[in-house]
Design a protein around this motif. Structure first.
Motif, PDB file in Angstrom:
ATOM      1  N   TYR A  58      47.532 -48.002  55.963  1.00  0.00           N
ATOM      2  CA  TYR A  58      47.296 -46.737  55.284  1.00  0.00           C
ATOM      3  C   TYR A  58      47.905 -45.642  56.142  1.00  0.00           C
ATOM      4  CZ  TYR A  58      44.674 -43.401  52.413  1.00  0.00           C
ATOM      5  OH  TYR A  58      44.306 -42.405  51.550  1.00  0.00           O
ATOM      6  N   GLY A  59      48.800 -44.880  55.545  1.00  0.00           N
ATOM      7  CA  GLY A  59      49.502 -43.862  56.314  1.00  0.00           C
ATOM      8  C   GLY A  59      49.188 -42.458  55.856  1.00  0.00           C
ATOM      9  N   SER A  60      49.586 -41.533  56.708  1.00  0.00           N
ATOM     10  CA  SER A  60      49.420 -40.118  56.399  1.00  0.00           C
ATOM     11  C   SER A  60      50.464 -39.326  57.156  1.00  0.00           C
ATOM     12  CB  SER A  60      48.020 -39.643  56.800  1.00  0.00           C
ATOM     13  OG  SER A  60      47.844 -38.287  56.441  1.00  0.00           O
ATOM     14  N   LEU A  61      50.875 -38.227  56.560  1.00  0.00           N
ATOM     15  CA  LEU A  61      51.731 -37.265  57.249  1.00  0.00           C
ATOM     16  C   LEU A  61      50.860 -36.104  57.691  1.00  0.00           C
ATOM     17  CD1 LEU A  61      54.918 -37.153  54.991  1.00  0.00           C
ATOM     18  CD2 LEU A  61      54.615 -38.311  57.179  1.00  0.00           C
ATOM     19  N   PHE A  62      50.974 -35.770  58.961  1.00  0.00           N
ATOM     20  CA  PHE A  62      50.217 -34.657  59.538  1.00  0.00           C
ATOM     21  C   PHE A  62      51.189 -33.613  60.060  1.00  0.00           C
ATOM     22  CE2 PHE A  62      47.214 -38.149  59.936  1.00  0.00           C
ATOM     23  CZ  PHE A  62      45.998 -37.566  59.644  1.00  0.00           C
ATOM     24  N   ARG A  63      50.839 -32.359  59.857  1.00  0.00           N
ATOM     25  CA  ARG A  63      51.568 -31.266  60.507  1.00  0.00           C
ATOM     26  C   ARG A  63      50.739 -30.848  61.712  1.00  0.00           C
ATOM     27  NH1 ARG A  63      51.922 -27.209  56.814  1.00  0.00           N
ATOM     28  NH2 ARG A  63      53.933 -27.963  56.095  1.00  0.00           N
ATOM     29  N   LEU A  64      51.362 -30.912  62.890  1.00  0.00           N
ATOM     30  CA  LEU A  64      50.690 -30.531  64.137  1.00  0.00           C
ATOM     31  C   LEU A  64      51.460 -29.377  64.740  1.00  0.00           C
ATOM     32  CD1 LEU A  64      50.147 -34.105  65.608  1.00  0.00           C
ATOM     33  CD2 LEU A  64      48.562 -32.763  64.248  1.00  0.00           C
ATOM     34  N   LYS A  86      50.709 -47.795  52.514  1.00  0.00           N
ATOM     35  CA  LYS A  86      52.052 -48.287  52.840  1.00  0.00           C
ATOM     36  C   LYS A  86      52.176 -49.761  52.493  1.00  0.00           C
ATOM     37  CE  LYS A  86      54.624 -47.018  56.147  1.00  0.00           C
ATOM     38  NZ  LYS A  86      55.425 -46.459  57.202  1.00  0.00           N
ATOM     39  N   ASP A  87      51.113 -50.521  52.732  1.00  0.00           N
ATOM     40  CA  ASP A  87      51.149 -51.963  52.478  1.00  0.00           C
ATOM     41  C   ASP A  87      49.724 -52.426  52.233  1.00  0.00           C
ATOM     42  OD1 ASP A  87      52.157 -54.537  52.226  1.00  0.00           O
ATOM     43  OD2 ASP A  87      52.169 -54.911  54.377  1.00  0.00           O
ATOM     44  N   LEU A  88      49.568 -53.316  51.250  1.00  0.00           N
ATOM     45  CA  LEU A  88      48.251 -53.840  50.923  1.00  0.00           C
ATOM     46  C   LEU A  88      48.414 -55.286  50.471  1.00  0.00           C
ATOM     47  CD1 LEU A  88      45.200 -53.521  50.369  1.00  0.00           C
ATOM     48  CD2 LEU A  88      45.817 -52.624  48.121  1.00  0.00           C
ATOM     49  N   SER A  89      47.617 -56.163  51.064  1.00  0.00           N
ATOM     50  CA  SER A  89      47.664 -57.576  50.705  1.00  0.00           C
ATOM     51  C   SER A  89      46.244 -58.119  50.659  1.00  0.00           C
ATOM     52  CB  SER A  89      48.485 -58.348  51.753  1.00  0.00           C
ATOM     53  OG  SER A  89      48.393 -59.739  51.533  1.00  0.00           O
ATOM     54  N   PHE A  90      45.925 -58.831  49.585  1.00  0.00           N
ATOM     55  CA  PHE A  90      44.634 -59.497  49.459  1.00  0.00           C
ATOM     56  C   PHE A  90      44.890 -60.924  49.005  1.00  0.00           C
ATOM     57  CE2 PHE A  90      40.955 -61.038  47.153  1.00  0.00           C
ATOM     58  CZ  PHE A  90      39.933 -60.748  48.038  1.00  0.00           C
ATOM     59  N   PRO A  93      57.297 -39.629  64.822  1.00  0.00           N
ATOM     60  CA  PRO A  93      57.688 -38.288  64.372  1.00  0.00           C
ATOM     61  C   PRO A  93      58.506 -38.400  63.086  1.00  0.00           C
ATOM     62  CG  PRO A  93      58.947 -38.939  66.317  1.00  0.00           C
ATOM     63  CD  PRO A  93      57.958 -40.024  66.052  1.00  0.00           C
ATOM     64  N   ARG A  94      58.312 -37.464  62.180  1.00  0.00           N
ATOM     65  CA  ARG A  94      59.025 -37.468  60.903  1.00  0.00           C
ATOM     66  C   ARG A  94      59.706 -36.134  60.610  1.00  0.00           C
ATOM     67  NH1 ARG A  94      59.682 -42.485  60.735  1.00  0.00           N
ATOM     68  NH2 ARG A  94      57.975 -43.757  59.980  1.00  0.00           N
ATOM     69  N   GLY A  95      59.846 -35.297  61.609  1.00  0.00           N
ATOM     70  CA  GLY A  95      60.473 -33.991  61.431  1.00  0.00           C
ATOM     71  C   GLY A  95      59.831 -32.999  62.370  1.00  0.00           C
ATOM     72  N   ASP A  96      60.238 -31.746  62.243  1.00  0.00           N
ATOM     73  CA  ASP A  96      59.659 -30.693  63.079  1.00  0.00           C
ATOM     74  C   ASP A  96      58.168 -30.575  62.801  1.00  0.00           C
ATOM     75  OD1 ASP A  96      62.139 -30.180  64.128  1.00  0.00           O
ATOM     76  OD2 ASP A  96      62.531 -28.448  62.841  1.00  0.00           O
ATOM     77  N   ASP A  97      57.371 -30.823  63.803  1.00  0.00           N
ATOM     78  CA  ASP A  97      55.914 -30.691  63.727  1.00  0.00           C
ATOM     79  C   ASP A  97      55.258 -31.657  62.735  1.00  0.00           C
ATOM     80  OD1 ASP A  97      56.073 -28.590  65.562  1.00  0.00           O
ATOM     81  OD2 ASP A  97      56.200 -27.076  63.983  1.00  0.00           O
ATOM     82  N   ILE A  98      55.999 -32.621  62.197  1.00  0.00           N
ATOM     83  CA  ILE A  98      55.456 -33.570  61.227  1.00  0.00           C
ATOM     84  C   ILE A  98      55.411 -34.954  61.879  1.00  0.00           C
ATOM     85  CG2 ILE A  98      55.713 -34.622  58.937  1.00  0.00           C
ATOM     86  CD1 ILE A  98      55.335 -31.607  58.769  1.00  0.00           C
ATOM     87  N   TYR A  99      54.270 -35.605  61.760  1.00  0.00           N
ATOM     88  CA  TYR A  99      54.080 -36.940  62.334  1.00  0.00           C
ATOM     89  C   TYR A  99      53.452 -37.847  61.289  1.00  0.00           C
ATOM     90  CZ  TYR A  99      54.924 -34.684  66.779  1.00  0.00           C
ATOM     91  OH  TYR A  99      55.506 -33.984  67.802  1.00  0.00           O
ATOM     92  N   GLU A 100      53.917 -39.097  61.269  1.00  0.00           N
ATOM     93  CA  GLU A 100      53.276 -40.095  60.437  1.00  0.00           C
ATOM     94  C   GLU A 100      52.316 -40.880  61.326  1.00  0.00           C
ATOM     95  OE1 GLU A 100      54.473 -43.446  57.225  1.00  0.00           O
ATOM     96  OE2 GLU A 100      55.489 -43.592  59.167  1.00  0.00           O
ATOM     97  N   VAL A 101      51.106 -41.038  60.848  1.00  0.00           N
ATOM     98  CA  VAL A 101      50.104 -41.849  61.529  1.00  0.00           C
ATOM     99  C   VAL A 101      49.707 -42.944  60.542  1.00  0.00           C
ATOM    100  CG1 VAL A 101      47.806 -41.906  62.551  1.00  0.00           C
ATOM    101  CG2 VAL A 101      49.282 -39.920  62.917  1.00  0.00           C
ATOM    102  N   ALA A 102      49.803 -44.189  60.985  1.00  0.00           N
ATOM    103  CA  ALA A 102      49.446 -45.313  60.123  1.00  0.00           C
ATOM    104  C   ALA A 102      48.309 -46.094  60.765  1.00  0.00           C
ATOM    105  CB  ALA A 102      50.649 -46.213  59.890  1.00  0.00           C
TER     106      ALA A 102
END
Length: 186
Positions: A113-119, A51-55, A83-92
């Motif tokens: 660093y992000g990810s979409l998970f279906r739970l 999602k974002d990176l800085s050096f 939450p990003r929708g039905d049963d979808i979550y973003e974890v960063a």
């Protein structure tokens, strides 16, 4: 060897207690039954992304010749969920690493660093631990690799973070939160 009569065999209970529920009555939900119910749970990784990176290496090229006196590394970790929708979550997973010495800043690196998970079929009381412990644990090896590569590509030895105990961090944060709630007057 004595023979057992049919009456003796009929009295066998296979470990049932005398106060057991009548046949056909469903047993109360036990921990084992809860585990079987949770066995239908699904945790799926749908996407992973930076999602974002800085050096920054403001002291280069001098800092590339040596870290200077008293080098120090400070690492911060934060997990956010949405939450990003039905049963979808973003974890960063947000990691900041700041290296400095007496001569000044060696480098700063920040990564989100992000990810979409279906739970699915996860009991409500387990949702928060899954989002804040299990999901970041899945992401961490990828975050570690990105950080190591970025620092190495910046001209420094790769930053190899030790594994993070997200369960311990979650427990500590929950304890702090509860202590803060108890300190607040009603």
């Amino acid at each position: 060897m004595a023979k057992k009569s049919k009456d003796d065999q009929a009295k066998k209970t296979n470990g049932d207690r005398p106060n057991a529920a009548p046949a056909g009555t469903p047993p109360p939900q036990s921990a084992a039954a809860a585990a079987r119910t949770a066995a239908g749970a699904e945790l799926a990784v749908l996407a992973q992304y930076i999602k974002d990176l800085s050096f920054e290496s403001p002291g280069a090229p001098q800092t590339l010749q040596g870290p200077g006196e008293n080098p120090q590394l400070k690492v911060g970790v934060n997990v956010s969920t949405a939450p990003r929708g039905d049963d979808i979550y973003e974890v960063a997973l947000h990691i900041e690493a700041h290296a400095k010495s007496d001569a000044g800043v060696i480098y700063n690196v920040e990564l989100m660093y992000g990810s979409l998970f279906r739970l699915r079929n996860i009991p409500q009381h387990l949702m928060q631990p899954v989002l804040f412990v299990d999901c970041p644990t899945i992401l961490f090896p990828f975050v570690r690799r990105v950080l190591a590569d970025v620092v190495r590509d910046g001209g420094f030895p790769p930053l190899m973070l030790d594994p993070i105990d997200f369960a311990r961090l979650y427990t500590q944060n929950m304890a702090r939160s509860e202590a803060g709630d108890q300190a607040q007057p009603n």
